[in-house]
Every structure is written in C-alpha cells, then in structure tokens.
Design a protein around this motif. Structure first.
Motif, PDB file in Angstrom:
ATOM      1  N   GLU A  47     -22.272  -7.211  63.564  1.00 11.07           N
ATOM      2  CA  GLU A  47     -20.905  -6.769  63.291  1.00 11.07           C
ATOM      3  C   GLU A  47     -20.577  -5.411  63.901  1.00 11.07           C
ATOM      4  O   GLU A  47     -19.496  -5.219  64.451  1.00 11.07           O
ATOM      5  CB  GLU A  47     -20.656  -6.749  61.779  1.00 11.07           C
ATOM      6  CG  GLU A  47     -20.547  -8.141  61.176  1.00 11.07           C
ATOM      7  CD  GLU A  47     -20.298  -8.094  59.686  1.00 11.07           C
ATOM      8  OE1 GLU A  47     -20.315  -6.981  59.115  1.00 11.07           O
ATOM      9  OE2 GLU A  47     -20.094  -9.154  59.079  1.00 11.07           O
ATOM     10  N   GLN A  48     -21.494  -4.456  63.780  1.00  7.36           N
ATOM     11  CA  GLN A  48     -21.175  -3.110  64.255  1.00  7.36           C
ATOM     12  C   GLN A  48     -20.983  -3.074  65.764  1.00  7.36           C
ATOM     13  O   GLN A  48     -20.026  -2.480  66.271  1.00  7.36           O
ATOM     14  CB  GLN A  48     -22.285  -2.133  63.847  1.00  7.36           C
ATOM     15  CG  GLN A  48     -21.956  -0.686  64.238  1.00  7.36           C
ATOM     16  CD  GLN A  48     -22.968   0.294  63.681  1.00  7.36           C
ATOM     17  OE1 GLN A  48     -23.885  -0.074  62.955  1.00  7.36           O
ATOM     18  NE2 GLN A  48     -22.798   1.551  64.026  1.00  7.36           N
ATOM     19  N   MET A  49     -21.882  -3.738  66.523  1.00  6.97           N
ATOM     20  CA  MET A  49     -21.777  -3.732  67.982  1.00  6.97           C
ATOM     21  C   MET A  49     -20.560  -4.503  68.472  1.00  6.97           C
ATOM     22  O   MET A  49     -19.927  -4.136  69.460  1.00  6.97           O
ATOM     23  CB  MET A  49     -23.049  -4.302  68.602  1.00  6.97           C
ATOM     24  CG  MET A  49     -24.222  -3.358  68.579  1.00  6.97           C
ATOM     25  SD  MET A  49     -25.638  -4.054  69.453  1.00  6.97           S
ATOM     26  CE  MET A  49     -26.084  -5.393  68.355  1.00  6.97           C
ATOM     27  N   LEU A  50     -20.243  -5.599  67.779  1.00  4.29           N
ATOM     28  CA  LEU A  50     -19.154  -6.461  68.229  1.00  4.29           C
ATOM     29  C   LEU A  50     -17.795  -6.044  67.684  1.00  4.29           C
ATOM     30  O   LEU A  50     -16.765  -6.520  68.157  1.00  4.29           O
ATOM     31  CB  LEU A  50     -19.438  -7.905  67.812  1.00  4.29           C
ATOM     32  CG  LEU A  50     -20.713  -8.535  68.383  1.00  4.29           C
ATOM     33  CD1 LEU A  50     -20.892  -9.942  67.838  1.00  4.29           C
ATOM     34  CD2 LEU A  50     -20.683  -8.553  69.907  1.00  4.29           C
ATOM     35  N   GLY A  51     -17.777  -5.152  66.700  1.00  7.41           N
ATOM     36  CA  GLY A  51     -16.524  -4.721  66.089  1.00  7.41           C
ATOM     37  C   GLY A  51     -15.679  -3.868  67.015  1.00  7.41           C
ATOM     38  O   GLY A  51     -16.111  -3.468  68.103  1.00  7.41           O
ATOM     39  N   PRO A  52     -14.462  -3.538  66.601  1.00  3.70           N
ATOM     40  CA  PRO A  52     -13.499  -2.853  67.483  1.00  3.70           C
ATOM     41  C   PRO A  52     -13.932  -1.471  67.935  1.00  3.70           C
ATOM     42  O   PRO A  52     -13.409  -0.960  68.924  1.00  3.70           O
ATOM     43  CB  PRO A  52     -12.228  -2.796  66.633  1.00  3.70           C
ATOM     44  CG  PRO A  52     -12.673  -3.000  65.224  1.00  3.70           C
ATOM     45  CD  PRO A  52     -13.883  -3.878  65.296  1.00  3.70           C
ATOM     46  N   THR A  53     -14.873  -0.830  67.222  1.00  4.45           N
ATOM     47  CA  THR A  53     -15.359   0.483  67.658  1.00  4.45           C
ATOM     48  C   THR A  53     -16.791   0.413  68.170  1.00  4.45           C
ATOM     49  O   THR A  53     -17.390   1.442  68.490  1.00  4.45           O
ATOM     50  CB  THR A  53     -15.298   1.496  66.491  1.00  4.45           C
ATOM     51  OG1 THR A  53     -16.133   1.032  65.419  1.00  4.45           O
ATOM     52  CG2 THR A  53     -13.873   1.649  65.990  1.00  4.45           C
ATOM     53  N   GLY A  54     -17.350  -0.788  68.270  1.00  4.10           N
ATOM     54  CA  GLY A  54     -18.732  -0.950  68.684  1.00  4.10           C
ATOM     55  C   GLY A  54     -18.922  -0.885  70.190  1.00  4.10           C
ATOM     56  O   GLY A  54     -17.965  -0.948  70.969  1.00  4.10           O
ATOM     57  N   ALA A  55     -20.180  -0.780  70.589  1.00  5.41           N
ATOM     58  CA  ALA A  55     -20.504  -0.639  72.009  1.00  5.41           C
ATOM     59  C   ALA A  55     -20.052  -1.836  72.826  1.00  5.41           C
ATOM     60  O   ALA A  55     -19.691  -1.709  73.994  1.00  5.41           O
ATOM     61  CB  ALA A  55     -22.014  -0.431  72.171  1.00  5.41           C
ATOM     62  N   ILE A  56     -20.063  -3.013  72.226  1.00  2.00           N
ATOM     63  CA  ILE A  56     -19.615  -4.219  72.931  1.00  2.00           C
ATOM     64  C   ILE A  56     -18.148  -4.490  72.645  1.00  2.00           C
ATOM     65  O   ILE A  56     -17.368  -4.816  73.537  1.00  2.00           O
ATOM     66  CB  ILE A  56     -20.463  -5.436  72.517  1.00  2.00           C
ATOM     67  CG1 ILE A  56     -21.951  -5.168  72.786  1.00  2.00           C
ATOM     68  CG2 ILE A  56     -19.992  -6.686  73.245  1.00  2.00           C
ATOM     69  CD1 ILE A  56     -22.297  -4.918  74.231  1.00  2.00           C
ATOM     70  N   GLY A  57     -17.735  -4.366  71.395  1.00  2.00           N
ATOM     71  CA  GLY A  57     -16.374  -4.722  71.006  1.00  2.00           C
ATOM     72  C   GLY A  57     -15.304  -3.801  71.564  1.00  2.00           C
ATOM     73  O   GLY A  57     -14.203  -4.253  71.921  1.00  2.00           O
ATOM     74  N   ALA A  58     -15.600  -2.503  71.653  1.00  2.00           N
ATOM     75  CA  ALA A  58     -14.568  -1.544  72.067  1.00  2.00           C
ATOM     76  C   ALA A  58     -13.976  -1.843  73.445  1.00  2.00           C
ATOM     77  O   ALA A  58     -12.746  -1.806  73.619  1.00  2.00           O
ATOM     78  CB  ALA A  58     -15.127  -0.124  72.013  1.00  2.00           C
ATOM     79  N   PRO A  59     -14.790  -2.145  74.467  1.00  2.00           N
ATOM     80  CA  PRO A  59     -14.201  -2.413  75.787  1.00  2.00           C
ATOM     81  C   PRO A  59     -13.342  -3.676  75.837  1.00  2.00           C
ATOM     82  O   PRO A  59     -12.530  -3.833  76.757  1.00  2.00           O
ATOM     83  CB  PRO A  59     -15.432  -2.579  76.694  1.00  2.00           C
ATOM     84  CG  PRO A  59     -16.563  -1.940  75.965  1.00  2.00           C
ATOM     85  CD  PRO A  59     -16.256  -2.151  74.530  1.00  2.00           C
ATOM     86  N   ILE A  60     -13.484  -4.561  74.849  1.00  2.19           N
ATOM     87  CA  ILE A  60     -12.720  -5.808  74.853  1.00  2.19           C
ATOM     88  C   ILE A  60     -11.247  -5.550  74.547  1.00  2.19           C
ATOM     89  O   ILE A  60     -10.378  -6.374  74.832  1.00  2.19           O
ATOM     90  CB  ILE A  60     -13.330  -6.805  73.855  1.00  2.19           C
ATOM     91  CG1 ILE A  60     -14.808  -7.036  74.175  1.00  2.19           C
ATOM     92  CG2 ILE A  60     -12.596  -8.145  73.883  1.00  2.19           C
ATOM     93  CD1 ILE A  60     -15.079  -7.434  75.605  1.00  2.19           C
ATOM     94  N   ALA A  61     -10.934  -4.393  73.992  1.00  3.58           N
ATOM     95  CA  ALA A  61      -9.542  -4.074  73.672  1.00  3.58           C
ATOM     96  C   ALA A  61      -8.641  -4.138  74.895  1.00  3.58           C
ATOM     97  O   ALA A  61      -7.468  -4.490  74.793  1.00  3.58           O
ATOM     98  CB  ALA A  61      -9.459  -2.688  73.024  1.00  3.58           C
ATOM     99  N   ARG A  62      -9.176  -3.828  76.065  1.00  6.30           N
ATOM    100  CA  ARG A  62      -8.352  -3.855  77.279  1.00  6.30           C
ATOM    101  C   ARG A  62      -7.937  -5.274  77.660  1.00  6.30           C
ATOM    102  O   ARG A  62      -6.974  -5.469  78.397  1.00  6.30           O
ATOM    103  CB  ARG A  62      -9.096  -3.205  78.446  1.00  6.30           C
ATOM    104  CG  ARG A  62     -10.366  -3.925  78.859  1.00  6.30           C
ATOM    105  CD  ARG A  62     -11.177  -3.138  79.860  1.00  6.30           C
ATOM    106  NE  ARG A  62     -10.786  -3.416  81.231  1.00  6.30           N
ATOM    107  CZ  ARG A  62     -11.614  -3.283  82.268  1.00  6.30           C
ATOM    108  NH1 ARG A  62     -12.868  -2.863  82.077  1.00  6.30           N
ATOM    109  NH2 ARG A  62     -11.219  -3.560  83.471  1.00  6.30           N
ATOM    110  N   PHE A  63      -8.654  -6.255  77.141  1.00  6.28           N
ATOM    111  CA  PHE A  63      -8.329  -7.648  77.448  1.00  6.28           C
ATOM    112  C   PHE A  63      -7.608  -8.339  76.291  1.00  6.28           C
ATOM    113  O   PHE A  63      -6.740  -9.189  76.525  1.00  6.28           O
ATOM    114  CB  PHE A  63      -9.614  -8.439  77.753  1.00  6.28           C
ATOM    115  CG  PHE A  63     -10.417  -7.881  78.888  1.00  6.28           C
ATOM    116  CD1 PHE A  63     -10.077  -8.155  80.207  1.00  6.28           C
ATOM    117  CD2 PHE A  63     -11.520  -7.077  78.643  1.00  6.28           C
ATOM    118  CE1 PHE A  63     -10.818  -7.628  81.255  1.00  6.28           C
ATOM    119  CE2 PHE A  63     -12.270  -6.553  79.689  1.00  6.28           C
ATOM    120  CZ  PHE A  63     -11.911  -6.829  80.992  1.00  6.28           C
ATOM    121  N   ALA A  64      -7.976  -8.010  75.046  1.00  5.60           N
ATOM    122  CA  ALA A  64      -7.450  -8.745  73.891  1.00  5.60           C
ATOM    123  C   ALA A  64      -6.596  -7.894  72.963  1.00  5.60           C
ATOM    124  O   ALA A  64      -6.163  -8.378  71.923  1.00  5.60           O
ATOM    125  CB  ALA A  64      -8.612  -9.351  73.091  1.00  5.60           C
ATOM    126  N   GLY A  65      -6.353  -6.638  73.320  1.00  5.03           N
ATOM    127  CA  GLY A  65      -5.515  -5.787  72.486  1.00  5.03           C
ATOM    128  C   GLY A  65      -6.332  -4.863  71.599  1.00  5.03           C
ATOM    129  O   GLY A  65      -7.512  -5.094  71.329  1.00  5.03           O
TER     130      GLY A  65
END
Length: 221
Positions: A47-65
């Motif tokens: 959850e932490q890595m994939l969440g909106p502030t995580g190392a993986i999740g954070a960069p996804i904001a540029r694609f999914a909001g």
C-alpha cells in the motif's frame, strides 16, 4: 520506449531502485507460483509504495490524475513449469466492493472470490495500468505485446480485434528487472508463451483518479 503516451497508450518509466524491488519481493513472499495470475486482495505490504505519495504511486499522477489510487492488483507468473499464452484482448472489467445496479455496469462476475463488473468504456479510458517487472523480460521471455494506439478505438468487438492489431501494428514491451511500464487500461494486448522459459514475475496494478457513480466503490488492494 514508445513515444507520446496519449498517442501510443504506453510508456516505460525509470526503473525502480533495488531496495524497492526487495520490498516488492518481500511483500509478495508466499504468493502462489503455480498459476498464471493471482488476484491480490488485502496486500497491505504494497500500500505505501503504490499509494498516491509512494515511490511507485506518486509518478502515476501525471497519467491518472492527482487523486490516483491503486484499485486492483494481479501478480502474473511465468516459468518453465507454468508457461502460458494469452490471445489479443482488452481488459474490460473493474473490481468493486459490493454489487449495486447502476445503468451501464454489467455483466457481473466473481473472479478468485472477488467481485468484478464490466463498466462503461468511459470508465476504462480514464484509468491507467502499470506493470512492475521483478525479472528481466527480453524478447525470448514473453514480453507483453501491445497494439500502440488501440486504446483510442473504444470498446473493440472480438471480431474486430485482429483488424485493429493489423492497423496499429505490434510492439514488444521488453524490460529489465525494476522497469515499470504504464499503459492506457483499454489498450489491446497479448502475451505469447516464452520461447526460452524462465521466471517472469510481473505485478500489474490498475489505477483510477476518480470515484465510481451510483454508490459503487473501488475495492482497492
């Protein structure tokens, strides 16, 4: 790496760091390895890595909001013991917490004990899917095959998929361990059996940056 994401529907991001790979491997320890795909539920270690502030999740904001969150996770495992293939198709279902009858949503299915529904296409086209590679995936180890730009064709009928692939062409998404590919969720894709079978572990996560209508709720991971 493909070009513009909006046009091609796919892009490779920078590799995850070695310590992040180790965290994924630890979080997935004990997951069955004798089946093609395992649908993950209550994957607290991720959850932490994939969440909106995580190392993986954070960069996804540029694609999914900016409100993007992980809403489904599947672990795909190929090896010399389980070497499978998958024909050209689109991913057409989402996972939700509970069934509610909402116009445009259906049919309903239960996969590995988890509730899924086919949503209207406008839901799918707002989502993105990422694949985190935990092993090297050269050409002979069954990289994901995509038809670049096919996400712009809408919901493609089964009898039209071959024609869409022929029009868009085929791209093999090779990867090194740690590479992360980002895809438009409805992109047409396939997977061959590995020519030289060996371990090919891939964690696939769907992201959405919006709520569902009619009281439906994403299940999360």
């Amino acid at each position: 790496m493909l070009g513009d994401f909006a046009t091609s529907g796919a892009m490779r991001l920078d590799s995850a760091a070695n310590d992040q790979l180790a965290e994924f491997q630890a979080a997935l320890a004990g997951t069955p390895t004798d089946r093609a795909g395992v649908r993950l539920a209550r994957a607290a270690g991720l959850e932490q890595m994939l969440g909106p502030t995580g190392a993986i999740g954070a960069p996804i904001a540029r694609f999914a909001g900016t409100d993007a969150r992980a809403v489904r996770a599947i672990l795909f495992d190929k090896s010399d013991r389980v070497n499978w293939s998958l024909a050209w198709h689109q991913d057409r279902t989402i996972r939700v917490r509970a069934r509610r009858e909402v116009p445009g949503f259906g049919p309903w299915t239960v996969k590995a004990g988890l509730l899924h529904v086919a949503p209207p296409f406008e839901i799918l086209e707002r989502m993105v899917t990422i694949r985190i590679h935990l092993d090297d995936v050269p050409l002979d180890n069954a990289p994901l095959l995509i038809a670049p730009g096919s996400h712009r064709f809408g919901l493609v009928r089964e009898d039209r998929i071959a024609a869409v692939v022929g029009q868009c062409g085929v791209y093999a998404c090779t990867a090194r361990a740690g590479d992360i590919w980002v895809y438009a969720t409805p992109i047409v894709h396939a997977s061959d059996a590995a020519a030289t079978p060996r371990r090919r572990l891939v964690l696939q996560i769907d992201y959405a940056g919006f709520d569902l209508p009619g009281g439906l709720e994403w299940s999360g991971i």
